[in-house]
Enzyme design. Structure first.
Site, PDB file in Angstrom:
ATOM      1  N   GLU A 215      -2.687   5.816 -49.788  1.00 44.04           N
ATOM      2  CA  GLU A 215      -1.493   6.627 -49.983  1.00 44.04           C
ATOM      3  C   GLU A 215      -0.560   6.331 -48.817  1.00 44.04           C
ATOM      4  O   GLU A 215      -0.730   6.866 -47.717  1.00 44.04           O
ATOM      5  CB  GLU A 215      -1.870   8.116 -50.035  1.00 44.04           C
ATOM      6  N   CYS A 249       6.135  11.841 -46.354  1.00 46.56           N
ATOM      7  CA  CYS A 249       6.068  10.477 -46.901  1.00 46.56           C
ATOM      8  C   CYS A 249       6.940  10.293 -48.137  1.00 46.56           C
ATOM      9  O   CYS A 249       7.311   9.171 -48.468  1.00 46.56           O
ATOM     10  CB  CYS A 249       4.617  10.102 -47.216  1.00 46.56           C
TER      11      CYS A 249
END
Length: 531
Positions: A215, A249
């Site tokens: 991720e 993110c």
């Protein structure tokens, strides 16, 4: 003596492996018990969790619950509710060759999973994969980010008090400890962080052929169309950008818009700042440390500040900042910002925006604001990203029925809800056949002939959902092929009559009648040839 020679990382992995081999993590009752204990942790220790995050990232108590633990509580609740369904064998469609067999997918645990968390949302992005690992029946070694010093210590102290400390050990430390962990053999590695470290994780995993979920992140674009409510769009963009001081993110990394609306965008974003003095606002965070503070400040060098720019290195404070007329070659456009800087780049319209986005790496998220569905559809069809949101930011992370993950440089694999369970399970294909009806198999045994190939093509390539009545009829027909030769063997007429009666009694539409007649006729031919 051997245990004393092992590093603490080796010992943790060995204990987890040994605990997994006892088989206790496989029982659904054990998994649910562990999940409920984890759920209890977030209820009973919320103040301890909040205090540590306040020290690390200056998050408020409410902000910690909103962005860290609330989603985890929902994820745990969903896993508890759905676990029996997720873990059950999953029937699959069959072809005519396997119509009488039991064919299904059996989810089973992978083994020992390594979870390497990130510092920006230290509980959310570390514990969410752990929930999936527990639900799937794995053991898991948890490595919280050392950058969040206080939170890592709390995690190390609290997790063993609530969940099985042998199956789910916590290993703290920095780069050397992480490298030592990566030298061990795991059955899956789940990493959240940046693409530079992601490549190192993948390289280490390759030595043991260990699958990975990465991720990562990247520069998530945000296109604002002239044809939209700019005030609402900018409020949502500002929220998405400046939450957690930009250290998200999936934060919108930069804005693409027509130059004619740039000034309006700047003014509207400015309205959404955290009061007139964000530095004193309890809901505005801080940069995690001085190293990242300096990295972000250096990005300002060749860009024009439209709003904000105030900073205090001693407090790791950078005010919400908007940059105008930013050029593609500017420093701020060369890497993921991961801070409260919002560059605005001018584009002539949707075509140029799409072209600009596609020149870069595939981002973790892509945002488009428009009142025109055609614009949204074009952006969805002509670009690629981990996720796409129209007219909002970040909220897809909260939807556990959506897979969350990247593509290309922004990562691989996905999680949340059932996707976490499947990502951390081996989906084992199973076929159970009986030792009878051997006549049907004659077409696969030597000598191979064109005629047998024709029958194999027919039986293997026909994927049909016959329903329960259809299956009964077809099984009856196939039984003819497998039946022993006997003077009293039923005739084709008898089987056709049986088929007719079954259809008539069930009042089912005979949409497969012609198929059954072909199978019946040729089944008798096969029987006569091979028996």
């Amino acid at each position: 003596m051997r245990a004393h020679m092992m590093s603490k990382e080796q010992q943790a992995v060995a204990r987890a492996r040994k605990a997994f081999e006892t088989g206790r993590s496989k029982s659904l009752e054990h998994r649910i018990r562990q999940l409920k204990n984890l759920q209890r942790l977030f209820i009973e220790k919320q103040s301890v969790i909040s205090d540590a995050i306040k020290k690390d990232l200056n998050k408020s108590v409410v902000g910690t619950q909103l962005y860290e633990t609330l989603g985890l509580e929902g994820e745990i609740g969903l896993a508890i509710k759905k676990l029996k369904e997720w873990a059950a064998p999953r029937p699959v469609e069959k072809n005519l060759m396997t119509i009488s067999d039991t064919v299904y997918i059996k989810p089973e645990p992978l083994g020992v999973v390594l979870i390497i968390g990130a510092w920006n949302y230290p509980w959310a992005v570390t514990i969410q994969p752990l929930i999936g690992a527990i639900a799937a029946g794995n053991a898991a070694v948890v490595k919280p980010s050392e950058v969040c010093v206080h939170t890592a210590k709390v995690m190390e102290d609290l997790l063993p008090l609530y969940i099985d400390k042998e199956l789910y050990p916590v290993v703290t430390g920095g780069v050397s400890e992480t490298q030592e962990l990566l030298r061990q053999r795991f059955d899956h590695i789940f990493y959240t962080g940046n693409s530079v470290v992601g490549k190192l994780i993948m390289e280490a995993a390759a030595k043991h052929l260990t699958p990975v979920t990465l991720e990562l992140g990247g520069k998530s674009p945000c296109y604002i169309d002239r044809n939209c409510d700019i005030s609402i769009a900018c409020r949502r963009v500002a929220w998405g950008k400046y939450t957690n001081c930009g250290q998200t993110c999936i934060a919108p990394d930069y804005i693409l818009c027509d130059p004619s609306i740039q000034d309006r965008v700047i003014e509207e974003v400015k309205k959404e700042f955290y009061t007139d003095n964000p530095k004193t606002c309890p809901d505005y965070g801080r940069i995690i440390n001085q190293r990242h503070f300096k990295r972000i400040i250096n990005m300002l060098e060749d860009s024009t500040i439209a709003v904000g720019g105030d900073n205090d290195e001693s407090d790791c404070y950078i005010a919400p900042t908007v940059l105008r007329d930013v050029k593609p070659e500017a420093k701020v456009m060369q890497e993921e910002i991961f801070g409260p800087l919002l560059p605005i780049l001018s584009v002539s319209g949707l075509d140029e925006a799409i072209k600009f986005i596609n020149k870069g790496e595939k981002p973790l998220a892509l945002y488009v604001f428009s009142s025109d569905n055609k614009v949204i559809t074009r952006m969805a069809d002509d670009t690629s990203s981990g996720g796409l949101l129209a007219n909002d930011c970040l909220v897809h992370f909260s939807v556990n029925s959506l897979p969350f993950g990247g593509v290309g440089n922004s990562g691989m694999g996905c999680y949340h809800g059932k996707y976490s369970f499947d990502q951390l399970s081996h989906l084992r294909g199973c076929l159970i056949k009986q030792l009878n009806m051997e006549g049907v198999n004659s077409m696969r045994y030597p000598p191979h002939t064109p005629k047998k190939l024709g029958w194999a093509r027919f039986f293997i390539l026909q994927n049909v959902d016959l329903g329960w009545v259809g299956r009964m009829v077809l099984l009856a027909v196939l039984a003819v092929v497998a039946a022993p030769s006997h003077p009293n063997q039923p005739t084709l007429f008898h089987w056709c009559l049986a088929c007719y009666l079954l259809w008539h009694v069930s009042a089912t539409n005979c949409q497969y009648a012609s198929l059954f007649c072909i199978v019946c006729r040729n089944a008798f031919h096969i029987a006569s040839v091979h028996q």
